[in-house]
Design an enzyme around this catalytic site. Sequence first.
Site, short mmCIF file in Angstrom:
data_model
loop_
_atom_site.label_atom_id
_atom_site.label_comp_id
_atom_site.label_asym_id
_atom_site.label_seq_id
_atom_site.Cartn_x
_atom_site.Cartn_y
_atom_site.Cartn_z
N CYS A 24 0.81 -1.21 0.00
CA CYS A 24 0.00 0.00 0.00
C CYS A 24 0.85 1.27 0.00
CB CYS A 24 -0.97 -0.01 1.18
SG CYS A 24 -2.31 -1.20 0.98
N ASP A 59 -14.46 7.21 1.72
CA ASP A 59 -14.74 5.97 2.44
C ASP A 59 -14.01 4.78 1.83
OD1 ASP A 59 -16.15 4.81 4.67
OD2 ASP A 59 -17.62 6.38 4.32
N ASP A 100 -11.69 -3.78 3.01
CA ASP A 100 -12.55 -2.60 2.82
C ASP A 100 -14.04 -2.95 2.94
OD1 ASP A 100 -10.76 -0.44 2.54
OD2 ASP A 100 -10.26 -1.07 0.51
N HIS A 149 -8.86 -11.36 -14.61
CA HIS A 149 -8.21 -10.87 -15.80
C HIS A 149 -6.71 -10.91 -15.57
CE1 HIS A 149 -7.74 -8.50 -19.42
NE2 HIS A 149 -6.94 -7.68 -18.77
CO CO Z 1 -9.84 1.14 3.35
CO CO Z 2 -8.99 0.21 -0.44
#
Ligand code: CO
Ligand code: CO
Length: 350
Positions: A24, A59, A100, A149
């Site tokens: 990330c 969000d 998420d 994919h």
């Molecule tokens: Co998040």
């Molecule tokens: Co995310």
Amino acid sequence: MSGQGYLLWVTGVRLTEYSHGAGCACKLGPDELSVVMSAVQDHASTSHPDLLVGVRGSDDAGVYDLGDGRALVQTVDIFTPVVDDPGDWGRIAAANALSDVYAMGGTPLTALQYLAWPRDTLDFDTAREVVGGGLDVMSEAGCTVLGGHSIDGPEPTYGFAVTGMVGAGSYLPNSRAEEGDTLILTKPLGVGIITTAIKRGKCPPDVARRAVETMTTLNDVAGRSLAPARAHAATDVTGFGLLGHLREMCLASGVGAIVSATDVPVLEGAEELLGLGMWAGGSQRNLKSILDFVESEVGEDELRVLADAQTSGGLLVALARDSVEEYIHLVPGSAVIGSITDGAGIRVTP
Ligand code: CO
Ligand code: CO
């Protein structure tokens, strides 16, 4: 790291060598993202009467009302290798993509897989191990992978688009934190520092193993426990670091926060590695972009840990004080790290 990871290392294949950044921490920074998003924010395609949560906020996932009491929760997360073992990397990518949905209080239902692979430099057996790890975690989450994919790309890149379900009235945005709420974090910080050390070949194996364990742990229990504890707001801590994601929650909710640095759980070995200069470029951008919002009473290194870009990090939860005990009891490893205040800005105390 697993035995397989060691074998690969002996034969000279280290997946993180094929990645320019780590997990990330590869994300575009908040400032960079705001430039890109200016094309998206006001576009006609991003608004609809049935859209409950869209790209116009900050969000974790979009929420779309199906009109029968249920809503779809949708998100996508894709990144380059954070660890050298292909199976571990696949598992981390899947846990991170599912996170998420959990952060919105949702239950994952289906997923689509994406893989980019440099066919001239990496063999396809390694790719098979990445995908095997990812699918194992999707099974563990009860999420059905129904397609995907793949392309030939310059860097190995892997991840999922995940669809989940949530009650149309019970999803959890990051915009409902209230003054007086307690802040809880469900996983320790430090994986950005540790994966930077892994990439540089400077990480002790036991420290790397604990970081992999943390990153492959699903946020399913943390997500399922939000409703019974009547949580007000939740988000998962990923690329912007704890302080970056807390800032998003504060801005969206119109509140401020206090974080007690010594109460924040940190992976064993992370602070030592930070002292050796293991500090990702993404985390530096994080710290720079939040300085205006943070009033710090702690040293530079403590602040760096709080801004460390996480991959597959824990949930950051705001809930009423009388629900704290219940949530902590339901979610092993979770810790109280501070509280929500009125006004604006984050105060970091020792
Ligand atoms: Co998040
Ligand atoms: Co995310």
